[in-house]
Scaffold this active site. Structure first.
Site, PDB file in Angstrom:
ATOM      1  N   ASN A   9      -8.754   8.272   8.077  1.00  0.00           N
ATOM      2  CA  ASN A   9      -8.712   9.522   8.827  1.00  0.00           C
ATOM      3  C   ASN A   9     -10.085  10.088   9.170  1.00  0.00           C
ATOM      4  O   ASN A   9     -10.178  11.106   9.838  1.00  0.00           O
ATOM      5  CB  ASN A   9      -7.857  10.542   8.091  1.00  0.00           C
ATOM      6  CG  ASN A   9      -6.392  10.177   8.190  1.00  0.00           C
ATOM      7  OD1 ASN A   9      -5.864  10.087   9.291  1.00  0.00           O
ATOM      8  ND2 ASN A   9      -5.769   9.898   7.065  1.00  0.00           N
TER       9      ASN A   9
ATOM     10  N   GLU B 174      -0.553   6.261   5.308  1.00  0.00           N
ATOM     11  CA  GLU B 174      -1.988   5.958   5.382  1.00  0.00           C
ATOM     12  C   GLU B 174      -2.638   6.050   4.009  1.00  0.00           C
ATOM     13  O   GLU B 174      -2.575   7.072   3.341  1.00  0.00           O
ATOM     14  CB  GLU B 174      -2.681   6.921   6.348  1.00  0.00           C
ATOM     15  CG  GLU B 174      -2.329   6.608   7.794  1.00  0.00           C
ATOM     16  CD  GLU B 174      -2.899   7.625   8.775  1.00  0.00           C
ATOM     17  OE1 GLU B 174      -3.416   8.659   8.341  1.00  0.00           O
ATOM     18  OE2 GLU B 174      -2.816   7.358   9.989  1.00  0.00           O
TER      19      GLU B 174
ATOM     20  N   THR C  25       1.528   2.797  15.039  1.00  0.00           N
ATOM     21  CA  THR C  25       0.115   3.143  15.268  1.00  0.00           C
ATOM     22  C   THR C  25      -0.675   2.650  14.055  1.00  0.00           C
ATOM     23  O   THR C  25      -1.046   1.491  14.004  1.00  0.00           O
ATOM     24  CB  THR C  25      -0.057   4.657  15.511  1.00  0.00           C
ATOM     25  OG1 THR C  25       0.539   5.392  14.451  1.00  0.00           O
ATOM     26  CG2 THR C  25       0.574   5.055  16.833  1.00  0.00           C
TER      27      THR C  25
ATOM     28  N   LYS D 139       8.559   5.325  12.904  1.00  0.00           N
ATOM     29  CA  LYS D 139       7.118   5.058  12.790  1.00  0.00           C
ATOM     30  C   LYS D 139       6.435   6.304  12.261  1.00  0.00           C
ATOM     31  O   LYS D 139       6.956   7.415  12.414  1.00  0.00           O
ATOM     32  CB  LYS D 139       6.504   4.607  14.119  1.00  0.00           C
ATOM     33  CG  LYS D 139       6.409   5.615  15.222  1.00  0.00           C
ATOM     34  CD  LYS D 139       5.288   6.617  15.147  1.00  0.00           C
ATOM     35  CE  LYS D 139       3.936   5.990  14.884  1.00  0.00           C
ATOM     36  NZ  LYS D 139       2.929   7.090  14.720  1.00  0.00           N
TER      37      LYS D 139
ATOM     38  N   SER E 170     -12.647   8.037  18.943  1.00  0.00           N
ATOM     39  CA  SER E 170     -12.785   7.358  20.229  1.00  0.00           C
ATOM     40  C   SER E 170     -14.200   6.832  20.376  1.00  0.00           C
ATOM     41  O   SER E 170     -15.053   7.132  19.571  1.00  0.00           O
ATOM     42  CB  SER E 170     -12.478   8.313  21.370  1.00  0.00           C
ATOM     43  OG  SER E 170     -13.334   9.425  21.281  1.00  0.00           O
TER      44      SER E 170
ATOM     45  N   THR F 114       2.052  11.261  13.752  1.00  0.00           N
ATOM     46  CA  THR F 114       3.350  11.566  14.344  1.00  0.00           C
ATOM     47  C   THR F 114       4.442  10.684  13.757  1.00  0.00           C
ATOM     48  O   THR F 114       4.237   9.493  13.567  1.00  0.00           O
ATOM     49  CB  THR F 114       3.273  11.321  15.855  1.00  0.00           C
ATOM     50  OG1 THR F 114       2.481  12.352  16.418  1.00  0.00           O
ATOM     51  CG2 THR F 114       4.651  11.334  16.494  1.00  0.00           C
TER      52      THR F 114
END
Lengths: 391, 391
Positions: free
Chosen positions: A386, A267, A154, A176, A391, A187
Site C-alpha cells: 500500500n 493484502e 487487482t 474480488k 502511478s 474495492t
C-alpha cells in the site's frame, strides 16, 4: 463453483488492455468480465458502498437497480472510474450502452462495476472493444465463470469463487478484493447468480441479510471503497420456487465462503483472525466491540508478531463505543483464557499464535449479544503493497 | 524548558530497576519520576483517558483530583499497572502513601501515573525504593526537570519538554508517548506546572480547553491507552494572578509544543502529517473528517510511500460521518490542488512529498467548520516496533 454453476448464465473474461502497462506482469491479465442472465427471469438486487463519494459505476448501478431487473453485469479492472466527474459517469453510461447493443437489451438492464485507481479516466475505447470481445466469448460452464472471476482481480493473488446447490436450485458467485460497504481494503466486487425462482423483494431481502452477516463482518483495514458492489442475478431457470428462509440461508453460505476467500487473500495477510465478542448488552454492541478490536493497529501488529498481547485487546474493547465493565471482561486467545475481570490469569505464553489462524474471544459478561468479525494482521507486506507509488 | 521552569517546583528522575531487564539498553534508563509542588498554592486539575478499561493509577488520580489539590505527582515507566485488578490498585495506593510519607503530606495529595505493558503487576518493592531515592534527589532547575522527563520515556527516543513565560508567570511541562484521551499510540503522560495564581475552576477549564485543541487532535494510530493522563499543578509562587484567557492561551501554547514533540517522536514516524479540513458544516464535522483521514491506513501507507494518492484521501473523507458532497470537495496536498469537485485537476506529480512534512488540506465547501489533526505515516518501522514480542 462459479457464477455459471446455476442454470441460465453465461460469462466471459477478456484482456482489453485497460490495466496500467507499467504494472508489468499484471498488465497482461484479462481485465473485462461479462456475466449474462439468459432467464427466463431477470430479477436482480444490489447492495453498494456507504461511502459518500461514490464511483460512477456505483451511481449508475444504483439507478438501474431501481427496476430490480438486470440482463447483464459488466466489470472492469484497471480503473475505478471514481472521482472522475460527469465525464466519468458518461464513460459508465457508454459501457452499459455497448453491452446493451451486443446483447440486444436496454442499457437500463446492465449493471456496471469498476475497480482500480481512483481519480483517473478509463481508456473508454479499449473498454468498449473489450465488451465486444467478451460478448463473442460468452459461454456457460465452469471455465467461463473462472475467466470472468479472474478478469476483475487487482492485488488479489487468486480468484475467489463459490457455489452451493440444494433444494433443486443453485447459488453461485465470485468476488474480488476484501472488505465491504463499511470496511474495505481495496474495492470489493461480488457477482452472485441463482437459478431459483425468486421475487424481486425476496432477492433484495435475502441479499441484505446475507451481506450483513458476511461481507459486512469482514474488516481488513477499516477503509471504505468508493466502488464496493454486490449484485445478485436470478434467472429462475431451475423452475423451482425458492422458499424465503432457505434461499437466504444458501445465499449466506455462498457469501460466507467468498468472504473467507477474501480474508485469506487480503493484502499482506499472514494471519487470518476471527474476533468473536459474546456477552454484550446486545448484538449491535457485540459488533461494535468486535469491529473496534479488528481495526486496532496495535492489536493487528501484535498478532502479526504472534504475540498474545491481550492487554491491547482489552484496551481496544475498552475504547470502543460498546458498553464495557472491566469487572466482567475476559479475553481468550486460541482457546487459552488470558484475562478475567480485566486482569491476567494463567501463563500468556500458553497461547500459541505461531499458526496462520487466530481466534480472539472476548466475553463482556453483560448480556446475550454476540458477533464475529473476520480480519487479518498488519504486516510488513501490507505496508509494502500500500505504499508502492500509485502511478 | 521543563516542569521546573515555573517557581515553586522540584523534580527528580531515578533508576529503580522497574523496566524489563530483557529490553537491554532501555532497562538501564531511569524509570521513576517525581514532581513536587512546594506552593504556596497546590491547585491541580487533570484530564484522563476515555477508555472504559482504566489503569489503577488513572482510577486513583481521578479520585484524588476531586479535591483539586495536589502536592506531588509520581510517575513510573516499565509497567502500566492496567488490568491488574484490586491488587494493582493496592500497588498504586501504596506508591502514593510512600510519596506522602517522604514529603509529609497525605496520600490524597499525590497523583500517580504509570506506563508500560498492560496486565502485569509492578515490582512494588523496587518502586517504593525508587520513590525514596527520588525524594532524596529532588531539586529545582532545568536538569532536575529533564531527569524527570527522561524517567518516564518508553519507546520515545527523546524527552519532550516545553515552557513559556509571559505576563509575570510561567507554564512548563513534559510529555511522553503520543496520542491522547481519544487516540493514543502508546500511553501519553503529561505533567504541566505553573507558578501563576489560578483558582481550581480556572485550572480545570484551561486544561480542558488546551488539551481539546492539542493532544486531542493528535492521532497516531487511533488506539486509546488505558493510562493516558494530563495533570496540571499550580503553585502560585509568582505571586501574580493569571487572567483566564491569557492563562488558557499560554497553557495551549505549551501543550501544542509538547504535542508537536510527541508527533515528531511517534513510533515509526517518517512523515509528520497535518490534516486540515475546512468548509465543513461545523467544527465538529471538520474534526470528524480530519480524524477519519488521519486514521486511514491506506492514506497513511500512501504518504509513507511519498505518494500524493488523493483518491484515498477523498475515499476516506467520504467514508467519514461528516457530511460530504462530492460536488464541492477539493483536496490539496503540500500546496498543490489535486482534486476539485471530487475529480482530478492538474498533475498529481507536482505535489512533492519527499520531505518529512506533509500538509493535507481538504475543503468540503459546505460551511465554515475548520479543524486540524496531526498524525504520522504508517511505516515499516511502526510495524516493527509494535510486532516485537511483548515479553
Amino acid at each position: 463453483m462459479s457464477v455459471t454453476a446455476p442454470q441460465g448464465f453465461r460469462a466471459a473474461g477478456v484482456r482489453a488492455g485497460i490495466r496500467n502497462q507499467s504494472l508489468g506482469a499484471t498488465a497482461s491479465r484479462p481485465d473485462v468480465a461479462l456475466v449474462v442472465n439468459d432467464g427466463p427471469q431477470q430479477v436482480a438486487a444490489g447492495v453498494f458502498t456507504r461511502n459518500q463519494v461514490k464511483a460512477a459505476p456505483v451511481l449508475w448501478s444504483q439507478q438501474v437497480l431501481r427496476e430490480q431487473n438486470l440482463r447483464a453485469v459488466v466489470l472492469n479492472a484497471g480503473g475505478a472510474n471514481a472521482c472522475t466527474g460527469p465525464d466519468g459517469f458518461g464513460d459508465t453510461h457508454r459501457t452499459a450502452e455497448k453491452v446493451a447493443d451486443v446483447l440486444g437489451c436496454g442499457a437500463i438492464e446492465v449493471g456496471v462495476c469498476s475497480t482500480g485507481l481512483i481519480g483517473e479516466r478509463l481508456p473508454i475505447e479499449r473498454l468498449l472493444k473489450g465488451v465486444e470481445a467478451a460478448a463473442v466469448e460468452l459461454a456457460d460452464g465452469e471455465d467461463a465463470g473462472t475467466r470472468a472471476a479472474t478478469a476483475v482481480l487487482t492485488t488479489d493473488t487468486v480468484d475467489k469463487q463459490a457455489a452451493v446447490g440444494r433444494h433443486g436450485w443453485t447459488v453461485g458467485g465470485f468476488a474480488k478484493g476484501a472488505g465491504m460497504m463499511a470496511p474495505s481494503l481495496a474495492t470489493m466486487l461480488v457477482v452472485l447468480t441463482t437459478d431459483a425462482i425468486v421475487t424481486p423483494e425476496q432477492a433484495d431481502g435475502a441479499l441484505r441479510a446475507a451481506t450483513a452477516m458476511t461481507f459486512d463482518r469482514l474488516d481488513i483495514d477499516g477503509s471504505t471503497s468508493t466502488n464496493d458492489t454486490v449484485l445478485l442475478l436470478a434467472s429462475g431457470a431451475s423452475g423451482v420456487e425458492a422458499e424465503a428462509d432457505a434461499f437466504t440461508e444458501v445465499l449466506t453460505e455462498v457469501c460466507a465462503d467468498l468472504a473467507r476467500g477474501l480474508q485469506a487473500d487480503a493484502e499482506g495477510v499472514t494471519k487470518r483472525i476471527a474476533v468473536t465478542v459474546t456477552g454484550a448488552r446486545d448484538d449491535r454492541d457485540a459488533l461494535v466491540a468486535a469491529r473496534t478490536i479488528a481495526r486496532d493497529s496495535l492489536v493487528k501488529t501484535a498478532l502479526f508478531g504472534s504475540d498474545p498481547n491481550w492487554g491491547r485487546i482489552a484496551a481496544a474493547v475498552g475504547a470502543s463505543e460498546a458498553t464495557v465493565e472491566p469487572e466482567t471482561l475476559s479475553v481468550t486467545v486460541n482457546g487459552v483464557l488470558l484475562c478475567e475481570a480485566a486482569a491476567a490469569v494463567g501463563d500468556r505464553h500458553k497461547a500459541d499464535l505461531s499458526g496462520p489462524e487466530i481466534a480472539v474471544e472476548v466475553d463482556l459478561g453483560l448480556g446475550g449479544g454476540l458477533a464475529t468479525v473476520l480480519t487479518t494482521d498488519l504486516s510488513h507486506a501490507y505496508v509494502d503493497e500500500n505504499s508502492a507509488y500509485s502511478s
